[in-house]
Design a protein around this motif. Structure first.
Motif, PDB file in Angstrom:
ATOM      1  N   ALA A  52       0.645  -6.411   8.639  1.00 39.94           N
ATOM      2  CA  ALA A  52       0.762  -4.974   8.909  1.00 39.94           C
ATOM      3  C   ALA A  52       2.122  -4.471   8.459  1.00 39.94           C
ATOM      4  CB  ALA A  52       0.567  -4.715  10.396  1.00 39.94           C
ATOM      5  N   HIS A  53       2.144  -3.277   7.874  1.00 34.42           N
ATOM      6  CA  HIS A  53       3.352  -2.622   7.369  1.00 34.42           C
ATOM      7  C   HIS A  53       4.013  -3.408   6.238  1.00 34.42           C
ATOM      8  CE1 HIS A  53       2.727   0.064  10.662  1.00 34.42           C
ATOM      9  NE2 HIS A  53       2.861  -0.917  11.521  1.00 34.42           N
ATOM     10  N   GLY A  54       3.209  -4.184   5.497  1.00 34.92           N
ATOM     11  CA  GLY A  54       3.727  -4.936   4.359  1.00 34.92           C
ATOM     12  C   GLY A  54       4.085  -4.031   3.197  1.00 34.92           C
ATOM     13  N   GLN A  55       4.817  -4.574   2.263  1.00 37.01           N
ATOM     14  CA  GLN A  55       5.256  -3.825   1.084  1.00 37.01           C
ATOM     15  C   GLN A  55       4.259  -3.894  -0.064  1.00 37.01           C
ATOM     16  OE1 GLN A  55       9.227  -5.786   0.897  1.00 37.01           O
ATOM     17  NE2 GLN A  55       9.907  -3.689   0.620  1.00 37.01           N
ATOM     18  N   ILE A  56       3.224  -4.705   0.074  1.00 36.52           N
ATOM     19  CA  ILE A  56       2.268  -4.905  -1.015  1.00 36.52           C
ATOM     20  C   ILE A  56       0.901  -4.412  -0.584  1.00 36.52           C
ATOM     21  CG2 ILE A  56       1.140  -6.636  -2.478  1.00 36.52           C
ATOM     22  CD1 ILE A  56       3.689  -8.361  -1.940  1.00 36.52           C
ATOM     23  N   LEU A  57       0.196  -3.709  -1.490  1.00 39.42           N
ATOM     24  CA  LEU A  57      -1.175  -3.286  -1.247  1.00 39.42           C
ATOM     25  C   LEU A  57      -2.085  -4.155  -2.112  1.00 39.42           C
ATOM     26  CD1 LEU A  57      -3.249  -1.314  -0.035  1.00 39.42           C
ATOM     27  CD2 LEU A  57      -2.889   0.113  -2.065  1.00 39.42           C
ATOM     28  N   VAL A  66      -6.525  -6.287  -7.130  1.00 40.01           N
ATOM     29  CA  VAL A  66      -5.395  -5.602  -7.727  1.00 40.01           C
ATOM     30  C   VAL A  66      -4.286  -5.618  -6.688  1.00 40.01           C
ATOM     31  CG1 VAL A  66      -4.535  -3.390  -8.597  1.00 40.01           C
ATOM     32  CG2 VAL A  66      -6.866  -4.121  -9.142  1.00 40.01           C
ATOM     33  N   LEU A  67      -3.088  -5.984  -7.099  1.00 37.35           N
ATOM     34  CA  LEU A  67      -1.926  -5.983  -6.214  1.00 37.35           C
ATOM     35  C   LEU A  67      -0.975  -4.902  -6.705  1.00 37.35           C
ATOM     36  CD1 LEU A  67      -1.462  -9.823  -6.076  1.00 37.35           C
ATOM     37  CD2 LEU A  67      -2.235  -8.390  -4.198  1.00 37.35           C
ATOM     38  N   ILE A  68      -0.626  -3.973  -5.826  1.00 35.24           N
ATOM     39  CA  ILE A  68       0.272  -2.877  -6.173  1.00 35.24           C
ATOM     40  C   ILE A  68       1.519  -3.024  -5.317  1.00 35.24           C
ATOM     41  CG2 ILE A  68       0.571  -0.376  -6.229  1.00 35.24           C
ATOM     42  CD1 ILE A  68      -2.527  -0.200  -6.423  1.00 35.24           C
ATOM     43  N   PHE A  69       2.684  -3.092  -5.979  1.00 37.98           N
ATOM     44  CA  PHE A  69       3.922  -3.262  -5.224  1.00 37.98           C
ATOM     45  C   PHE A  69       5.118  -2.883  -6.083  1.00 37.98           C
ATOM     46  CE2 PHE A  69       3.208  -7.190  -7.437  1.00 37.98           C
ATOM     47  CZ  PHE A  69       4.467  -7.602  -7.850  1.00 37.98           C
ATOM     48  N   SER A  70       6.252  -2.778  -5.428  1.00 39.17           N
ATOM     49  CA  SER A  70       7.516  -2.512  -6.096  1.00 39.17           C
ATOM     50  C   SER A  70       8.530  -3.542  -5.625  1.00 39.17           C
ATOM     51  CB  SER A  70       8.024  -1.111  -5.735  1.00 39.17           C
ATOM     52  OG  SER A  70       9.363  -0.941  -6.172  1.00 39.17           O
ATOM     53  N   PRO A  71       9.435  -3.967  -6.496  1.00 38.75           N
ATOM     54  CA  PRO A  71      10.477  -4.895  -6.056  1.00 38.75           C
ATOM     55  C   PRO A  71      11.564  -4.206  -5.219  1.00 38.75           C
ATOM     56  CG  PRO A  71      10.776  -4.373  -8.371  1.00 38.75           C
ATOM     57  CD  PRO A  71       9.486  -3.734  -7.942  1.00 38.75           C
TER      58      PRO A  71
END
Length: 104
Positions: A52-57, A66-71
């Motif tokens: 929960a509240h992770g930085q990756i979708l 599909v993995l959507i994220f930002s460094p």
């Protein structure tokens, strides 16, 4: 699998204090479903781990995902109960849900 790496560059014409960029899955047809599972999480040991509240979708249907994220350490994944309401999306700093199979 396929990897798409996108880098954004912005040039301010005047001083700015804050910049936010939104990236999402407005029509989220993945694999064989228009109702894929969307889940927040993080990477641990190179693997996606739901959190929960992770930085990756992660958006997943069957064997495709599909993995959507930002460094950027200030980034976060947001899943809202009611999609398509962009003012609500841009006002959100936290997610309504940690996991969803809604269409949107």
């Amino acid at each position: 699998g396929m990897v798409l790496n996108v880098t954004y560059t912005f040039t301010a014409l005047a001083p700015i204090n804050e910049l936010e960029v939104w990236l999402g899955t407005s029509d989220d047809w993945i694999g064989s479903s228009d109702r894929p599972t969307k889940e927040q999480g993080s990477f641990r040991g190179g693997n996606f781990v739901p959190a929960a509240h992770g930085q990756i979708l992660q958006v997943q249907s069957g064997e495709e995902s599909v993995l959507i994220f930002s460094p950027n350490p200030d980034s976060h994944a947001i899943i809202l109960a009611h999609y398509g309401n962009w003012p609500a999306v841009s006002a959100s700093k936290r997610s309504d849900l940690a996991r969803s199979t809604s269409d949107g």
